[in-house]
Design an enzyme around this catalytic site. Structure first.
Site, PDB file in Angstrom:
ATOM      1  N   CYS A 130      53.549 -52.354 -26.561  1.00 31.57           N
ATOM      2  CA  CYS A 130      52.412 -51.910 -25.753  1.00 31.57           C
ATOM      3  C   CYS A 130      52.040 -50.466 -26.093  1.00 31.57           C
ATOM      4  O   CYS A 130      52.656 -49.520 -25.596  1.00 31.57           O
ATOM      5  CB  CYS A 130      52.764 -52.032 -24.270  1.00 31.57           C
ATOM      6  N   CYS A 133      50.883 -48.348 -23.094  1.00 33.30           N
ATOM      7  CA  CYS A 133      51.943 -47.911 -22.174  1.00 33.30           C
ATOM      8  C   CYS A 133      52.757 -46.782 -22.810  1.00 33.30           C
ATOM      9  O   CYS A 133      53.108 -45.811 -22.146  1.00 33.30           O
ATOM     10  CB  CYS A 133      52.926 -49.031 -21.854  1.00 33.30           C
ATOM     11  N   ASP A 134      53.096 -46.920 -24.079  1.00 32.85           N
ATOM     12  CA  ASP A 134      54.084 -46.022 -24.694  1.00 32.85           C
ATOM     13  C   ASP A 134      53.517 -45.083 -25.753  1.00 32.85           C
ATOM     14  O   ASP A 134      54.233 -44.206 -26.242  1.00 32.85           O
ATOM     15  CB  ASP A 134      55.195 -46.871 -25.362  1.00 32.85           C
TER      16      ASP A 134
END
Ligand SMILES: Cc1cc2nc3c(=O)[nH]c(=O)nc-3n(C[C@H](O)[C@H](O)[C@H](O)COP(=O)(O)OP(=O)(O)OC[C@H]3O[C@@H](n4cnc5c(N)ncnc54)[C@H](O)[C@@H]3O)c2cc1C
Length: 300
Positions: A130, A133-134
């Site tokens: 992701c 997200c990261d």
């Protein structure tokens, strides 16, 4: 007893919920993770009609908000089993049981893994599925993206704005992604294409530091230094919880008829989790609408 219970609050399940709730049905929707499904982890969506260019999480939130405003009940749990009864279905989570006349499965897919040495050691310590997200963890660092489809391209573009360099590793010479997005990627100065190549190993100490790559044509190996790697190598259907029902094909995707009904009466499925060729937001919402409308017709 619910009229309709929907499993999965991605675009397919949320659309089914909109149609069902607007028909005055008692509707509940299960979501084991964050409502919105895969669009929550999509940086930018550029092909959903009416939105031009929209951040995935914003689009997800709009859909979710619309559903909540219609009075649909959100049940924040994973469904572990569906049992057919005489009058309908029992839907089980880890701690509770719910009853419904109709169930619509919209559990989508999850990202496939490369399954190579070192992957489990550096999961969430360098390896991610992701970018949204990261990605920010890798600001001004070197990262790799693995894959050749639209998701790999979109996330490469997103990461190229954060990372100092992105290696895009693909096992073939040609990309599967749409040509216009491939062109965009090719123009990015900090993206290096590593084609005809596969990942052989993830290497590091406390966190990921290197990847061993092999060219499938020449057999030549190469070590690249990276702080992060994002894998987009395909999907697997989220259907473990319906294995016993015998409604899936050999790959685990749910088989439905033209009404999106499975071979079990009043059990519907829609979105990425079904057997089909195109897995996109717009096709998921299409399926969700049709499944819900057919379910409503049956109920009345
Ligand atoms: C990185 C990336 C970029 C993408 N970019 C685009 C794009 O630009 N345009 C486009 O059209 N499509 C794009 N897609 C594809 C698109 O996101 C999917 O086609 C779409 O989200 C499918 O919707 P769905 O509702 O069928 O499934 P999903 O979005 O997968 O939603 C399923 C939901 O069900 C939940 N769930 C699963 N199992 C259970 C269970 N047992 N109990 C309860 N809940 C459960 C999951 O947590 C999830 O929230 C992208 C996908 C990815 C991964």
């Amino acid at each position: 007893m619910y009229d309709i219970l929907i499993v999965g609050a991605g675009p397919a399940g949320l659309t089914a919920a909109i149609y069902a709730a607007r028909n005055n049905k008692k509707v509940g929707i299960f979501e084991g993770n964050v409502p919105g499904g895969q669009i929550v982890v999509t940086a930018t969506v550029e092909n959903y009609p009416g939105f031009g260019k929209v951040d995935g999480p914003d689009l997800a939130y709009s859909m979710f908000e619309q559903v909540m405003n219609l009075g649909v009940e959100l049940i924040g749990s994973y469904v572990s089993e569906i049992i057919k009864t005489e009058n309908g279905f029992i839907v089980k989570t880890e701690d509770e049981e719910f009853q419904a006349k109709v169930v619509i499965i919209a559990t989508g897919t999850s990202q496939k893994r490369l399954e190579v040495p070192g992957e489990s050691d550096f999961e969430n310590r360098g390896i991610s599925w992701c970018a949204i997200c990261d990605g920010s963890l890798y600001k001004d660092k070197v990262v790799a993206v693995v894959g050749g489809g639209n998701s790999a391209m979109e996330e490469t573009i997103y990461l190229s704005n954060l990372a100092s360099k992105v290696y895009l590793i693909h096992r073939r010479q040609q990309f599967r992604a749409e040509p216009h997005i491939v062109e965009k990627v090719k123009k990015l100065e900090n993206v290096e294409l590593v084609l005809d190549s596969v990942v052989e190993e993830f290497i590091g100490d406390q966190s990921l530091g290197k990847m061993r790559i092999r060219n499938v044509k020449t057999g030549q190996e190469r070590i690249i230094e990276v702080s992060g790697c994002f894998e987009y190598v395909g999907q697997i259907p989220a259907t473990d919880f319906v294995k016993e029902l015998g409604i899936t094909d050999e790959a685990g995707y749910i088989q439905v008829d033209n009404n999106f009904e499975t071979k079990i009466e009043n059990l519907y499925a829609c979105g990425d989790v079904i057997v089909k060729n195109v897995r996109q937001i717009v096709t998921a919402t299409n399926d969700g609408a049709i499944a819900a409308l057919n379910a409503i017709k049956k109920l009345s």
